[in-house]
Motif scaffolding. Sequence first.
Motif, PDB file in Angstrom:
ATOM      1  N   ARG A  56       0.797  -1.225   0.000  1.00 48.52           N
ATOM      2  CA  ARG A  56       0.000   0.000   0.000  1.00 48.52           C
ATOM      3  C   ARG A  56       0.833   1.281   0.000  1.00 48.52           C
ATOM      4  O   ARG A  56       0.411   2.314   0.503  1.00 48.52           O
ATOM      5  CB  ARG A  56      -1.000  -0.012   1.144  1.00 48.52           C
ATOM      6  CG  ARG A  56      -1.800  -1.298   1.146  1.00 48.52           C
ATOM      7  CD  ARG A  56      -3.131  -1.345   1.753  1.00 48.52           C
ATOM      8  NE  ARG A  56      -3.994  -0.217   1.680  1.00 48.52           N
ATOM      9  CZ  ARG A  56      -4.977  -0.068   0.809  1.00 48.52           C
ATOM     10  NH1 ARG A  56      -5.160  -0.956  -0.121  1.00 48.52           N
ATOM     11  NH2 ARG A  56      -5.773   0.962   0.863  1.00 48.52           N
ATOM     12  N   VAL A  57       2.019   1.212  -0.575  1.00 47.76           N
ATOM     13  CA  VAL A  57       2.889   2.378  -0.641  1.00 47.76           C
ATOM     14  C   VAL A  57       2.291   3.448  -1.555  1.00 47.76           C
ATOM     15  O   VAL A  57       2.263   4.626  -1.207  1.00 47.76           O
ATOM     16  CB  VAL A  57       4.298   1.979  -1.133  1.00 47.76           C
ATOM     17  CG1 VAL A  57       5.147   3.195  -1.425  1.00 47.76           C
ATOM     18  CG2 VAL A  57       4.972   1.088  -0.111  1.00 47.76           C
ATOM     19  N   GLY A  58       1.817   3.044  -2.715  1.00 46.19           N
ATOM     20  CA  GLY A  58       1.214   3.991  -3.646  1.00 46.19           C
ATOM     21  C   GLY A  58       0.034   4.710  -3.028  1.00 46.19           C
ATOM     22  O   GLY A  58      -0.135   5.920  -3.207  1.00 46.19           O
ATOM     23  N   TYR A  59      -0.781   3.974  -2.289  1.00 46.39           N
ATOM     24  CA  TYR A  59      -1.940   4.582  -1.633  1.00 46.39           C
ATOM     25  C   TYR A  59      -1.491   5.632  -0.620  1.00 46.39           C
ATOM     26  O   TYR A  59      -2.064   6.716  -0.552  1.00 46.39           O
ATOM     27  CB  TYR A  59      -2.787   3.498  -0.964  1.00 46.39           C
ATOM     28  CG  TYR A  59      -3.999   4.041  -0.263  1.00 46.39           C
ATOM     29  CD1 TYR A  59      -5.051   4.584  -0.990  1.00 46.39           C
ATOM     30  CD2 TYR A  59      -4.095   4.018   1.116  1.00 46.39           C
ATOM     31  CE1 TYR A  59      -6.163   5.098  -0.356  1.00 46.39           C
ATOM     32  CE2 TYR A  59      -5.204   4.522   1.759  1.00 46.39           C
ATOM     33  CZ  TYR A  59      -6.234   5.061   1.023  1.00 46.39           C
ATOM     34  OH  TYR A  59      -7.334   5.570   1.655  1.00 46.39           O
ATOM     35  N   GLU A  60      -0.467   5.319   0.158  1.00 49.69           N
ATOM     36  CA  GLU A  60       0.045   6.283   1.138  1.00 49.69           C
ATOM     37  C   GLU A  60       0.547   7.544   0.445  1.00 49.69           C
ATOM     38  O   GLU A  60       0.293   8.659   0.910  1.00 49.69           O
ATOM     39  CB  GLU A  60       1.162   5.661   1.974  1.00 49.69           C
ATOM     40  CG  GLU A  60       0.694   4.599   2.933  1.00 49.69           C
ATOM     41  CD  GLU A  60      -0.353   5.111   3.918  1.00 49.69           C
ATOM     42  OE1 GLU A  60      -0.164   6.211   4.483  1.00 49.69           O
ATOM     43  OE2 GLU A  60      -1.358   4.418   4.108  1.00 49.69           O
ATOM     44  N   LEU A  61       1.241   7.372  -0.658  1.00 49.11           N
ATOM     45  CA  LEU A  61       1.744   8.537  -1.377  1.00 49.11           C
ATOM     46  C   LEU A  61       0.613   9.329  -2.020  1.00 49.11           C
ATOM     47  O   LEU A  61       0.627  10.564  -2.002  1.00 49.11           O
ATOM     48  CB  LEU A  61       2.762   8.100  -2.425  1.00 49.11           C
ATOM     49  CG  LEU A  61       4.089   7.611  -1.853  1.00 49.11           C
ATOM     50  CD1 LEU A  61       4.971   7.041  -2.951  1.00 49.11           C
ATOM     51  CD2 LEU A  61       4.806   8.716  -1.103  1.00 49.11           C
ATOM     52  N   LEU A  62      -0.379   8.643  -2.563  1.00 49.73           N
ATOM     53  CA  LEU A  62      -1.519   9.361  -3.135  1.00 49.73           C
ATOM     54  C   LEU A  62      -2.244  10.189  -2.082  1.00 49.73           C
ATOM     55  O   LEU A  62      -2.678  11.317  -2.358  1.00 49.73           O
ATOM     56  CB  LEU A  62      -2.484   8.381  -3.798  1.00 49.73           C
ATOM     57  CG  LEU A  62      -2.026   7.812  -5.122  1.00 49.73           C
ATOM     58  CD1 LEU A  62      -2.975   6.713  -5.587  1.00 49.73           C
ATOM     59  CD2 LEU A  62      -1.914   8.894  -6.170  1.00 49.73           C
ATOM     60  N   LYS A  63      -2.371   9.658  -0.872  1.00 45.05           N
ATOM     61  CA  LYS A  63      -2.987  10.435   0.214  1.00 45.05           C
ATOM     62  C   LYS A  63      -2.175  11.689   0.499  1.00 45.05           C
ATOM     63  O   LYS A  63      -2.722  12.766   0.696  1.00 45.05           O
ATOM     64  CB  LYS A  63      -3.132   9.588   1.481  1.00 45.05           C
ATOM     65  CG  LYS A  63      -4.205   8.538   1.396  1.00 45.05           C
ATOM     66  CD  LYS A  63      -4.572   7.903   2.721  1.00 45.05           C
ATOM     67  CE  LYS A  63      -3.404   7.489   3.561  1.00 45.05           C
ATOM     68  NZ  LYS A  63      -3.769   6.756   4.783  1.00 45.05           N
ATOM     69  N   TYR A  64      -0.844  11.532   0.517  1.00 50.39           N
ATOM     70  CA  TYR A  64       0.015  12.683   0.770  1.00 50.39           C
ATOM     71  C   TYR A  64      -0.109  13.716  -0.361  1.00 50.39           C
ATOM     72  O   TYR A  64      -0.223  14.914  -0.108  1.00 50.39           O
ATOM     73  CB  TYR A  64       1.475  12.242   0.935  1.00 50.39           C
ATOM     74  CG  TYR A  64       2.413  13.404   1.050  1.00 50.39           C
ATOM     75  CD1 TYR A  64       2.494  14.142   2.218  1.00 50.39           C
ATOM     76  CD2 TYR A  64       3.214  13.783  -0.021  1.00 50.39           C
ATOM     77  CE1 TYR A  64       3.340  15.229   2.318  1.00 50.39           C
ATOM     78  CE2 TYR A  64       4.063  14.874   0.077  1.00 50.39           C
ATOM     79  CZ  TYR A  64       4.129  15.592   1.253  1.00 50.39           C
ATOM     80  OH  TYR A  64       4.950  16.665   1.349  1.00 50.39           O
ATOM     81  N   PHE A  65      -0.082  13.253  -1.605  1.00 54.23           N
ATOM     82  CA  PHE A  65      -0.181  14.167  -2.738  1.00 54.23           C
ATOM     83  C   PHE A  65      -1.517  14.917  -2.731  1.00 54.23           C
ATOM     84  O   PHE A  65      -1.575  16.094  -3.083  1.00 54.23           O
ATOM     85  CB  PHE A  65       0.019  13.429  -4.055  1.00 54.23           C
ATOM     86  CG  PHE A  65       1.400  12.851  -4.228  1.00 54.23           C
ATOM     87  CD1 PHE A  65       2.514  13.495  -3.712  1.00 54.23           C
ATOM     88  CD2 PHE A  65       1.580  11.660  -4.892  1.00 54.23           C
ATOM     89  CE1 PHE A  65       3.788  12.970  -3.875  1.00 54.23           C
ATOM     90  CE2 PHE A  65       2.841  11.135  -5.066  1.00 54.23           C
ATOM     91  CZ  PHE A  65       3.951  11.779  -4.546  1.00 54.23           C
ATOM     92  N   LYS A  66      -2.562  14.239  -2.340  1.00 54.52           N
ATOM     93  CA  LYS A  66      -3.865  14.902  -2.234  1.00 54.52           C
ATOM     94  C   LYS A  66      -3.797  15.994  -1.164  1.00 54.52           C
ATOM     95  O   LYS A  66      -4.315  17.098  -1.361  1.00 54.52           O
ATOM     96  CB  LYS A  66      -4.962  13.893  -1.897  1.00 54.52           C
ATOM     97  CG  LYS A  66      -6.323  14.526  -1.766  1.00 54.52           C
ATOM     98  CD  LYS A  66      -7.389  13.519  -1.421  1.00 54.52           C
ATOM     99  CE  LYS A  66      -8.712  14.233  -1.246  1.00 54.52           C
ATOM    100  NZ  LYS A  66      -9.764  13.327  -0.837  1.00 54.52           N
ATOM    101  N   LYS A  67      -3.157  15.688  -0.068  1.00 55.44           N
ATOM    102  CA  LYS A  67      -3.025  16.644   1.045  1.00 55.44           C
ATOM    103  C   LYS A  67      -2.297  17.918   0.618  1.00 55.44           C
ATOM    104  O   LYS A  67      -2.699  19.012   0.982  1.00 55.44           O
ATOM    105  CB  LYS A  67      -2.292  15.973   2.203  1.00 55.44           C
ATOM    106  CG  LYS A  67      -2.032  16.837   3.380  1.00 55.44           C
ATOM    107  CD  LYS A  67      -1.280  16.043   4.442  1.00 55.44           C
ATOM    108  CE  LYS A  67      -0.486  16.971   5.327  1.00 55.44           C
ATOM    109  NZ  LYS A  67       0.357  16.261   6.246  1.00 55.44           N
ATOM    110  N   ILE A  68      -1.233  17.764  -0.174  1.00 52.98           N
ATOM    111  CA  ILE A  68      -0.463  18.939  -0.580  1.00 52.98           C
ATOM    112  C   ILE A  68      -0.966  19.547  -1.899  1.00 52.98           C
ATOM    113  O   ILE A  68      -0.438  20.554  -2.357  1.00 52.98           O
ATOM    114  CB  ILE A  68       1.050  18.622  -0.685  1.00 52.98           C
ATOM    115  CG1 ILE A  68       1.346  17.620  -1.778  1.00 52.98           C
ATOM    116  CG2 ILE A  68       1.594  18.177   0.651  1.00 52.98           C
ATOM    117  CD1 ILE A  68       2.807  17.462  -2.108  1.00 52.98           C
ATOM    118  N   LYS A  69      -1.932  18.892  -2.490  1.00 56.68           N
ATOM    119  CA  LYS A  69      -2.530  19.325  -3.766  1.00 56.68           C
ATOM    120  C   LYS A  69      -1.492  19.437  -4.849  1.00 56.68           C
ATOM    121  O   LYS A  69      -1.324  20.412  -5.526  1.00 56.68           O
ATOM    122  CB  LYS A  69      -3.284  20.621  -3.590  1.00 56.68           C
ATOM    123  CG  LYS A  69      -4.445  20.484  -2.651  1.00 56.68           C
ATOM    124  CD  LYS A  69      -5.197  21.785  -2.554  1.00 56.68           C
ATOM    125  CE  LYS A  69      -6.243  21.844  -1.576  1.00 56.68           C
ATOM    126  NZ  LYS A  69      -7.083  21.285  -0.974  1.00 56.68           N
TER     127      LYS A  69
END
Length: 69
Positions: A56-69
């Motif tokens: 679930r590494v990609g999912y964790e990074l996608l959450k972060y990218f969403k957070k920083i827009k």
Amino acid sequence: NYLKGLVKIVDPAKVIQLFENVDDPKNQFGPYIKARKPFQWGGLSDPFDENERKYRVGYELLKYFKKIK
């Protein structure tokens, strides 16, 4: 090694550090991140394969990218 299950997993914390330390001279990606250049994810393989389901590494990074827009 991929077929043997010997896949090196990306450390999400290291990727996040690249985005949080864009002014660090050692960060070769800093100028591209600051300029908000698009990046390619999974250019040589499927980024959402069985390893993604497991780690679930990609999912964790996608959450972060969403957070920083």
